[in-house]
Structures are given as structure tokens and as C-alpha cells.
Design an enzyme around this catalytic site. Structure first.
Site, PDB file in Angstrom:
ATOM      1  N   SER B 322      41.497  40.230  41.601  1.00  0.00           N
ATOM      2  CA  SER B 322      41.991  39.184  42.486  1.00  0.00           C
ATOM      3  C   SER B 322      42.334  37.926  41.690  1.00  0.00           C
ATOM      4  CB  SER B 322      40.924  38.876  43.539  1.00  0.00           C
ATOM      5  OG  SER B 322      41.252  37.715  44.231  1.00  0.00           O
ATOM      6  N   TRP B 325      45.480  38.614  39.813  1.00  0.00           N
ATOM      7  CA  TRP B 325      46.627  38.651  40.717  1.00  0.00           C
ATOM      8  C   TRP B 325      47.248  37.250  40.835  1.00  0.00           C
ATOM      9  CZ3 TRP B 325      47.761  36.028  45.225  1.00  0.00           C
ATOM     10  CH2 TRP B 325      48.831  36.508  45.983  1.00  0.00           C
ATOM     11  N   HIS B 326      46.382  36.237  40.798  1.00  0.00           N
ATOM     12  CA  HIS B 326      46.891  34.873  40.975  1.00  0.00           C
ATOM     13  C   HIS B 326      47.716  34.395  39.794  1.00  0.00           C
ATOM     14  CE1 HIS B 326      44.001  34.772  44.279  1.00  0.00           C
ATOM     15  NE2 HIS B 326      44.773  33.829  44.769  1.00  0.00           N
ATOM     16  N   GLY B 327      47.472  34.938  38.640  1.00  0.00           N
ATOM     17  CA  GLY B 327      48.282  34.500  37.517  1.00  0.00           C
ATOM     18  C   GLY B 327      47.761  35.038  36.200  1.00  0.00           C
ATOM     19  N   PHE B 478      52.626  32.380  42.509  1.00  0.00           N
ATOM     20  CA  PHE B 478      51.919  33.654  42.376  1.00  0.00           C
ATOM     21  C   PHE B 478      52.797  34.796  42.870  1.00  0.00           C
ATOM     22  CE2 PHE B 478      48.266  30.635  43.377  1.00  0.00           C
ATOM     23  CZ  PHE B 478      48.177  30.244  42.062  1.00  0.00           C
TER      24      PHE B 478
END
Lengths: 307, 478
Positions: B322, B325-327, B478
Site C-alpha cells: 500500500s 502503491w502511493h509512490g 499517485f
């Protein structure tokens, strides 16, 4: 659906009314752009020397020190493509125009107004010069270009205290940079040089060279001399410039001027005639420097053979 | 085209009127209009990335049909993995390639080998993480035989590209959105008014809360060495409100916009800062992403079945993924890791489903223990946000070491009293509306119309007062 539309309309009327009134009141505040546009509308036919460009000319050229009839049509952050747009807008009016003077500074070839932090200024050309920049509706309204609290302050100043947004004299020279309130030359040199460093590299270069070429062609067709120059700056600014970007800029300008005899280029960036007393901050002249720079151009123009 | 832009304020009514008033209106025509509008909306950012979106859509549509029609398991597997690998491949190239290349280079230089990793000069296509996850869930659901493949290409494309959710979610599921796309939609006055109200509240959160907090938080985060511990602490708290206002504001506008077209999207936020523990926080923050990871990663990994160690391992995996996933930055990974650590006690002691109901439900004020629990949870979340906001791990460490100094107990250098007052008012409205879909859903509904409208006009005036040149939404990156 009818009920929804009726309710929505009823609810929205006061909002729309307030927005329209706000927009009208803002547009009625005199500002540099509306003044210069009106001036050119009325006087373009009489002008002999036209100064275009960014804040370096806005603060640096005081046309009253030029013997020929001249006008400073520059604006803060005005890039080359907008200089060309102004020239083209009055293309049928330049009956007596003999010289167009344009600064091509360290950043001029590498930036565009629409893509930087000064993008909010685009609306001034659309609203007051009647130009078309792009299809973004935000460029055609005062109310969305700036923070509302700033706009409210403008309204308060103008409608309650009579202070307009005009910061220029009758010939378009920016009067705000006075020697009495000069900035720190070391600090401002570093900050401005950093701000002017191109992050977009060559993204806009080709387009801006193309603009320069169009400007040269425009002038040539009308027998107008195009004078390009690098604006004078204090050493604290020059020392902090990116050497590659600076050299690239100079190389392009020298090549450009060499290939076209109707174009002249003067590199005044490190001109020794300018000293610390001439600068408001490291890359802007004050009234003393403006008198000096205007005098230099007056001499250049006078020394030109008359047609 | 941003939701908080004049362009969108013009675009939305045009699409709305065409959608409901088109001549000889049919569902198919409405869907085509929505799809065309969505592509236009997306193309306004960068039309070149439309090709990527359309390619991704075509791929998942086609592989979905192939998976469903295949009789042999191997063929099904082939089409399934083709879709998964191409989708993740795009995400990998655009979002993560440079991170891996530079991290690999750094690792080699750490052992004395100097290399110049080959990096790509590409812009991250806006919304790629969101629409890729739409596609992935669709293909996985078909492969697992939870749903049938969609035959109508326009309907499927609209599921992936519906403009309110295209660039920053909520991350929809085919089981939820596709049936709505395929069903005749009748204009519903209550739903439309509710949608407008939600848009209004979303704009308030974005422009009045998030953007104003950002003005101060950005200054503090940009130069933490110049500020006392107390100011840095305030900067981190303001960032917490910034990101909440920004992302939940975006989600509210997205949900409200979709409701104008008769479509209900998944809820994305449920008052996360009123959570009493981290597990509750994750049931209330970015719900569509958390549930996506739960359904498509945590459960396939074994979920909570199979003993405590498996549960711990799986929890760490989903929080790390997670974060990633954001960066593509170590800061996001540490942010995810911190949350995994925070949630561990409730995983180990099996208390992660302790706080399922809304805090102080039916009461005006919370109990003291709930208040303390909310404050502790909030502070833990704020601490983790520092990593999320920081440019690098060094930056985060510098920021945190600045907080934990003697100057933490001094007066902050910045005292934005007006902003603090606005945030308190905002929290009061959120608290009152905490059992609703969004805070304004029932706020003042029992008031006389004049009073209610006056309240809405006040919100509009506040939005108008603070509005300025358009500011991006954080989650667009994102």
C-alpha cells in the site's frame, strides 16, 4: 427535473450576480495592461521607438530620456511571444515606428508565460489587450486569476481609497523600483538567478527562437530596426547564473544577429557602466539605472544613420 | 481539468444537460456521451496518455472475454497472466522503473561499484494507479468466476474511465459499478440535490481546509531547520488536515458528480480522524483502496486464516504494498511500514474489529476513553504522515528530530489563528454528521430553508474567498 432546475436556478442567481458584479468591478480598476493597451490604441501611429519585454525593461527604460517619440510597452514577465503578439496586434498602426527594442535575457528563450508561476498574468493580455492565449476559460476572468482575498483588497483600495493598480508613468515606465528602498543585492542576486534557471531545458527553446525569427521578419517587412539586448544585472546575479544556460543564450543571440543584418544585439549583462547604485535589486534597475540605460539606447538610436 | 477549476464548472453542466436532455435519450446514447466526456476530461491533461488508457481498456476487455470463453485451465491462465503482467508492466515502467534503477545504482555504489543507471524521462500518466486497479480487479473477478465478462465495449470502457473516478478514484469494482452502468437511470431529485451538496462540501474541504493548510504546511516542510519543534509539530498536524481535506474533498466531489448522473460510487472516507485505533482508521481512510488490497491481496495470501505468523506476514505485505502503491519512494514504504507496526498489537491480540460502530453513536460527546483513544490514534497517524509528506528519508528524519527537541514546548513561530478556528468549526460539522455518508448530508436539513440556504451561501462565500489559482489534488500524483 423541472423542480431541480428551478431550485438550482433560484439558488444560483445570487451567486452568479455576485460573481458578475465582482468581475465587472475588478475589470474597471485601471491597471498597467489596460493603460498600455489604451495608449497603443490611440498612439501607436505616432510611436517611433517601441520598447517591449519583461520587468528588466519595465523598470529599466524610461522613455522620457529618449529623444524620439517612444513608449515602454513591456510588462512584468512578458515573454517574447507576447512581445510579438503586441507587435502584430497593431501591425497596421506602426506608421512611424523605426525601432523595436526587446530584451532577450538569460531566461527569455527557455520560458513561457503559460507554464510558470506567473501564468496568472495571461488573463491580462486576453482581457485588456484583446488577445487570445488559449482555450482555458480561467484566462478570461479576473475573479479566478488571483486569490479572492487579494482581489477584495484591490477593490477596497480602488473603490474606497482611489488607489488603482497602475504602477507606471504616462510613457509606460514602471515607477515602483526606487533607489530609496533598494533590496539586498547579494540575497536578491542568488534568489533571482535560481528563479530564472530553466528547469524545462529545451522545451520552449525552439518555439521562442521561432518567435524571434518572426519578430525579425515582421520588422524587416516594415523597414523597422530590431534591437535585441541582454539587460544589465549586478554581479551577484551574474555570478549565480548557470553558465551553460547563459552561454547558450548568448551563442543563439550572436548567431541570430550575425545572420540578419537588420537585427542588432547588445550584450549589456555585465556592462561596466552600471554600478551598485543603479540597481534596485540584483537584476532590476532603479530610477538612476533606468536613466542610464535609457540614455544608452538614446545614443544608439541617435548614432544610427537616418533613412 | 481539475474539479476545482473554472473549466470543470463549465464542463460539468454541459455534460449534465446533454446527458438528461439529449433527443431520443437511450441508455446506450447516455453511456456513449459519458464515455466521450470522460475521454475529453482525461485528454485535457495530456491527450497522449489517452492511448495508454484506451490500450489498457482494450486489453482488459479482450482478456476478460478470452478468460471467460476458454475451457482449458491453461488457456484461462495464459490470458489472465497476460493481462496482469501487461497492466503491472505499464505501472512498473511509468511509476517504478526509475525508483528501482536508481536504488540499484545506489546499492552498487554502496559496495564501491560506480554505475550510472539508465533512467527514463517519462511523465507519470495521471490516474494510472487507479485505472490499472480497476482493470486488475475486473480481470481477477472474471478469472475467479465471481462475475461474467462484459460484452459491451462501451459499457466496460465507461466502467474504467467514468470521469468522476478516473484520475483519483474511488477504485471501483465491476460488481458495483457495471450493473449501474447497464441499468436505465432515471433522474432523481433527492439524489441530484444530495450530489450537489456533496460537491459543495468537497470543494469546501479542498479549497478552505486543504489549500489553506497547505500554504503553511508547505512552508514549514520546505525548510524544517528554520522552525522550532512546536512549529514543526503544528506543520505535521496541518499536513494531516491538508491531505484529509484534499483527498476526501476530491472523493466527495467525485461521488457528488456521479450522483448527478444517477450513479452511486463507492464511499472512500468515513471520518478517519475520529478513529479509536489504527484498524478502525484503515476501515475509514481510502476505503476503496484498503478493501481492494484486502480482497485482492490479503485474502489470496491466506488472510487471517493459518495462524498468527501468517497473519502478521500478510499484514506487513499489504501495508508495504500500500505504501509502495502511493509512490516510488522509500518515504512511502516507511509510511506503510509504520502503519503495519501500529496495527500489530490489534492483529496479535485479535482486537482489530473492536471498534466497528461509529464513535459515541447516538451521543453528543464521546467518552473520555474514546477521546483519548482518538487523540492517540490521530497523533500516530500524524507521525506517519511526516514520512508521507517528506521528500526523502533524510528530510523526514531531519523533520522528526526537529520536533523532538526542547523547542517542542515553546510557542510556535506561526500562529494561524483563523485557520485553527476554521478547522475546529470543520471538525464540529464532521462530528455532527459522522453517521452520515458525508458530513453535510443531513446537516441543517431540519432547519428552515432560509437558514439552510444561508449556511450554503456562507460555505460558497468561504470557498470563493479562499479560492485562487487552481491547486492540484495530492492524489493525482499517485
Amino acid at each position: 427535473m423541472k423542480k431541480f432546475l428551478r431550485t438550482l436556478l433560484f439558488f444560483a442567481i445570487p451567486v452568479i450576480f455576485a460573481g458578475v458584479a465582482f468581475e465587472i468591478l475588478l475589470r474597471r480598476i485601471p491597471n498597467d495592461y489596460s493603460y498600455k493597451s489604451n495608449f497603443l490604441d490611440k498612439n501607436a501611429k505616432k510611436i517611433e521607438v517601441l520598447f517591449l519585454g519583461n520587468s528588466h525593461v519595465y523598470y529599466g527604460i524610461d522613455p522620457k530620456f529618449i529623444e524620439s517619440k517612444s513608449f515602454n510597452a513591456s510588462n512584468i514577465s512578458q515573454p517574447l511571444d507576447y512581445d510579438l503578439k503586441i507587435l502584430e496586434k497593431y501591425q497596421n498602426d506602426w506608421k512611424h515606428l523605426k525601432y523595436v527594442v526587446v530584451p532577450v535575457d538569460y531566461f527569455s528563450l527557455f520560458t513561457r508565460l503559460e507554464s510558470g508561476i506567473e501564468a496568472w498574468r495571461v488573463k491580462n493580455y486576453d482581457l485588456y489587450f484583446g488577445m487570445y492565449s488559449n482555450c482555458d476559460p480561467a484566462n478570461y476572468f479576473e475573479i479566478v486569476a488571483n486569490q479572492t482575498k487579494y482581489n477584495l483588497e484591490r477593490l477596497r483600495k480602488y473603490y474606497l481609497h482611489g488607489e488603482s493598480d497602475l504602477r507606471i508613468d504616462s510613457l509606460g515606465w514602471g515607477t515602483a523600483n526606487h533607489s530609496q528602498n533598494s533590496q539586498d543585492l547579494i540575497e536578491s542576486g542568488m534568489v533571482s538567478a535560481k528563479r530564472h534557471r530553466s528547469s524545462s531545458e529545451k522545451r520552449f527553446l525552439k518555439g521562442q527562437i521561432n518567435v524571434l525569427q518572426k519578430m525579425a521578419d515582421f520588422c524587416k517587412e516594415r523597414n523597422i530596426k530590431l534591437i535585441l539586448f541582454s539587460s544589465p544585472a549586478y554581479k551577484t546575479y551574474v555570478e549565480n547564473l548557470d553558465i551553460n544556460q547563459m552561454n547558450k543564450n548568448k551563442q543563439i543571440l550572436n548567431t541570430f544577429a550575425a545572420s540578419d543584418k537588420t537585427v542588432q544585439y547588445y550584450d549589456l549583462l555585465t556592462d561596466c557602466r552600471f554600478d551598485s547604485v543603479d540597481f534596485y535589486d540584483a537584476d532590476h534597475l532603479n530610477e538612476i539605472g533606468a536613466k542610464k540605460l535609457s540614455g544608452i539606447f538614446d545614443s544608439i538610436i541617435k548614432s544610427e544613420p537616418k533613412n | 481539468m481539475l474539479f476545482n477549476s473554472l473549466s470543470f464548472a463549465i464542463f460539468l453542466p454541459i455534460v449534465f444537460f446533454l446527458y438528461w436532455f439529449m433527443p431520443k435519450k437511450t441508455l446506450a446514447k447516455q453511456n456513449v456521451l459519458l464515455l466521450a466526456s470522460s475521454y475529453f476530461f482525461y485528454g485535457c491533461w495530456d491527450w497522449r496518455f489517452l492511448f495508454l488508457l484506451i490500450f489498457s481498456t482494450l486489453l482488459d476487455y479482450y482478456t476478460g472475454l478470452k478468460i471467460e470463453s476458454a475451457t482449458a485451465q491453461n488457456t484461462r491462465k495464459f490470458w489472465f497472466w497476460l493481462s496482469i503482467s501487461v497492466n503491472l508492466g505499464f505501472l512498473g515502467i511509468f511509476k517504478y522503473y526509475n525508483f528501482f534503477a536508481t536504488s540499484f545504482g545506489d546499492m552498487l555504489s554502496g559496495i564501491g561499484l560506480k554505475v550510472n543507471p539508465w533512467t527514463l524521462k517519462v511523465i507519470l500518466p495521471v490516474g494510472i494507479s487507479f485505472y490499472t486497479f480497476h482493470g486488475l480487479s475486473y480481470v481477477i473477478d472474471i478469472y475467479k468466476k465471481r462475475i461474467s465478462a462484459e460484452k459491451n465495449f462501451v459499457d466496460y470502457s465507461l466502467f474504467v474511465s467514468f470521469f468522476p473516478l478516473l484520475v483519483a478514484g474511488p477504485i471501483e469494482r465491476a460488481t458495483h459499478l457495471l450493473p449501474q452502468i447497464k441499468r436505465d437511470r432515471k433522474f432523481n431529485y433527492t439524489q441530484a440535490v444530495d450530489g450537489l451538496r456533496q460537491i459543495l462540501w468537497g470543494l469546501f474541504k479542498k479549497i478552505v481546509i486543504a489549500d489553506q493548510c497547505a500554504e503553511i504546511a508547505n512552508v514549514i516542510f520546505n525548510d524544517p531547520s528554520a522552525y522550532r519543534g512546536s512549529t514543526l509539530c503544528m506543520g505535521a498536524i496541518l499536513f494531516a488536515f491538508q491531505i484529509y481535506g484534499d483527498f476526501s474533498g476530491y472523493s466527495d466531489i467525485a461521488l457528488g458528480t456521479a450522483r448527478l448522473f444517477g450513479i452511486d460510487l463507492l464511499r472512500n472516507f468515513a471520518y478517519p480522524y475520529f478513529s479509536r485505533d489504527i484498524a478502525e482508521f484503515w476501515r475509514r481512510w481510502h476505503i476503496s483502496l484498503s478493501t481492494w488490497f484486502r480482497d485482492y491481496l490479503y485474502i489470496p495470501l491466506g488472510g487471517s486464516k493459518g495462524g498468527i505468523w501468517l497473519k502478521i506476514r500478510n499484514t506487513f505485505i499489504i501495508f508495504l504494498v500500500s505504501g509502495f502503491w502511493h509512490g516510488a519512494n522509500w518515504t512511502f514504504i516507511i509510511w506503510g511500514l509504520l502503519h503495519a507496526i501500529y496495527i500489530m498489537p490489534s492483529i496479535i491480540f485479535n482486537t482489530n474489529r473492536k471498534n466497528l460502530e461509529t464513535v459515541a453513536e447516538g451521543k453528543t460527546f464521546p467518552l473520555l476513553k474514546d477521546l483519548v483513544a482518538m487523540a492517540v490514534t490521530f497523533l500516530l497517524v500524524v507521525f506517519a504522515w511526516i514520512f508521507f509528506r517528506a521528500e526523502s528519508l533524510t528530510h523526514a528524519v531531519q523533520y522528526i528530530s526537529g520536533i523532538f527537541s526542547e523547542s517542542l514546548f515553546s510557542m510556535p513561530q506561526k500562529q494561524p489563528r483563523a485557520l485553527v478556528a476554521i478547522i475546529i468549526l470543520f471538525l464540529i460539522v464532521e462530528w455532527i454528521g459522522r453517521t452520515q455518508q458525508y458530513a453535510l448530508a443531513s446537516f441543517g436539513l431540519k432547519w428552515p430553508k432560509v437558514l439552510r440556504w444561508t449556511f450554503y451561501y456562507c460555505l460558497i462565500a468561504a470557498i470563493f474567498y479562499f479560492t485562487g489559482p487552481e491547486k492540484q489534488f495530492i492524489y493525482f500524483q499517485f
